[in-house]
Design a protein around this motif. Structure first.
Motif, PDB file in Angstrom:
ATOM      1  N   ASP A  93      16.806 -19.373  -5.141  1.00  0.00           N
ATOM      2  CA  ASP A  93      16.506 -20.633  -5.838  1.00  0.00           C
ATOM      3  C   ASP A  93      15.735 -21.627  -4.978  1.00  0.00           C
ATOM      4  O   ASP A  93      15.838 -22.825  -5.182  1.00  0.00           O
ATOM      5  CB  ASP A  93      17.807 -21.268  -6.387  1.00  0.00           C
ATOM      6  N   THR A 141      16.967 -18.944 -11.448  1.00  0.00           N
ATOM      7  CA  THR A 141      17.230 -17.844 -10.520  1.00  0.00           C
ATOM      8  C   THR A 141      18.374 -16.985 -11.055  1.00  0.00           C
ATOM      9  O   THR A 141      18.391 -15.774 -10.857  1.00  0.00           O
ATOM     10  CB  THR A 141      17.546 -18.393  -9.122  1.00  0.00           C
ATOM     11  N   ASP A 173      19.988 -24.982 -15.702  1.00  0.00           N
ATOM     12  CA  ASP A 173      18.538 -25.029 -15.445  1.00  0.00           C
ATOM     13  C   ASP A 173      17.704 -25.106 -16.729  1.00  0.00           C
ATOM     14  O   ASP A 173      16.524 -25.443 -16.669  1.00  0.00           O
ATOM     15  CB  ASP A 173      18.082 -23.825 -14.603  1.00  0.00           C
TER      16      ASP A 173
END
Ligand code: MN
Length: 341
Positions: A93, A141, A173
């Motif tokens: 990430d 990720t 995310d």
């Protein structure tokens, strides 16, 4: 489908010792990806430790396995020993070793021929990794870790805890599957993870409906301070050190605040400035549509990120930072209008 080089498969099959490093100020994606990969490798009888540069924010302390994360700032010698003895070092990430922080980066750069495996979805990946899985079109990720595990034929090894970690990463995310980075593939993975027995409602509650009263009051303060510049379709919030202190600020308390600026009709760009003792001013950028938040962050605020979500920082005072922002915003908007004309 993610393609894994034969040489990496072979190394993984030889029970190497490994470590996983995530970025400083870890978020749901970094920790979700890290925890799931750690459990997967452990199930493959691979020695592995997960290392975070600094402390876990409170809103993520419920994640299964979180207490075994090694904090570099608190146990640097132990972390260094583990990393020095790692045949593979996964970095998750982030796109540049500097994202681990100055001190940690300095140590990582002293390593003799390290074998880094980068798994990341940020633009402009640096060139430190022997194996580079970098795809800025991925939601997170955590989505890439799901793909990575699948490509190694390990989907059946994903248990409820791993699924909870990955779902948390994808959910945070994508802003609960709201941002443009959410694809059909993202949704299919979310469905697969649900079938592993996760409680998606509980995850949602753990992340978004578990605020302290101080945090809600701080949000109230932030919303009252929101400034809208209709001519630039831009909304910004600036929180000073004394604002934060008034509400007993703890790391992570302002997570998500910047998104409220975009909730405003006709706002395409939202910015939040956070005055922080050690780090000067931290800045978060969010945008709707084509507005390149990452380019703005990079050009004026030593930052970067994704088109719709970026970050930056300056050593300046809060006042100076906002002043610079107000100077540069019209210039930047004129530039992109010219480019698109
Ligand atoms: Mn991420």
């Amino acid at each position: 489908m993610l393609k894994i080089p034969e040489s990496l498969k072979e190394t993984l099959s030889q029970s190497p010792s490994t470590s996983i490093i995530i970025h400083r100020n870890p978020d749901g994606d970094a920790l979700g990806a890290g925890l799931a990969l750690k459990t997967f490798l452990a199930k493959k009888d691979i020695q592995v430790e997960l290392i975070s540069p600094n402390a876990i924010p409170n809103y993520l302390k419920w994640l299964p396995g979180i207490n075994d994360v090694i904090i570099y700032e608190e146990q640097s010698e132990k972390a260094q020993d583990i990393i020095k003895n790692s045949q593979l070092i996964f970095t998750l990430d982030f796109n540049d070793l500097s994202r681990t922080g100055k001190v940690f980066e300095k140590f990582l750069k002293t390593l003799q021929s390290p074998q880094f495996v980068m798994i990341d979805h940020h633009l402009e990946p640096a060139d430190y990794a022997r194996y580079k899985f970098s795809n800025a079109n991925k939601s997170s990720t955590s989505e890439m870790i799901f793909d990575f595990i699948s490509a190694l034929g390990g989907q059946n090894l994903i248990d409820k805890n791993m699924a909870t970690a990955l779902y948390t990463g994808i959910m945070t995310d994508t802003g609960s599957f709201k941002f443009p980075n959410t694809t059909p593939h993202t949704m299919r993975i979310a469905a697969d993870l649900m079938e592993k027995g996760i409680n998606h409602n509980e995850i949602q509650i753990n992340i978004y409906d578990s605020f302290s009263l101080d945090k809600l009051h701080l949000l109230g303060e932030a919303l009252n301070k929101l400034v809208f510049l209709p001519q630039y379709k831009t909304a910004y919030i600036a929180l000073s050190k004394s604002d934060l202190e008034k509400y007993h600020y703890q790391k992570g308390d302002t997570e998500g605040f910047v998104n409220y600026g975009l909730a405003l009709k006709d706002a395409d760009f939202a910015v939040m400035f956070l005055e922080n003792d050690q780090e000067g001013v931290r800045i978060s950028f969010r945008s709707k549509g084509d507005f390149p938040a990452n380019e703005f962050a990079k050009k004026y605020f030593n930052g970067g990120g994704h088109r719709n979500a970026a970050g930056g920082r300056t050593p300046k005072s809060l006042e100076e930072t906002v002043k610079l922002f107000l100077e540069k915003l019209p210039e930047f908007i004129a530039e992109i209008q010219q480019k698109n004309a």
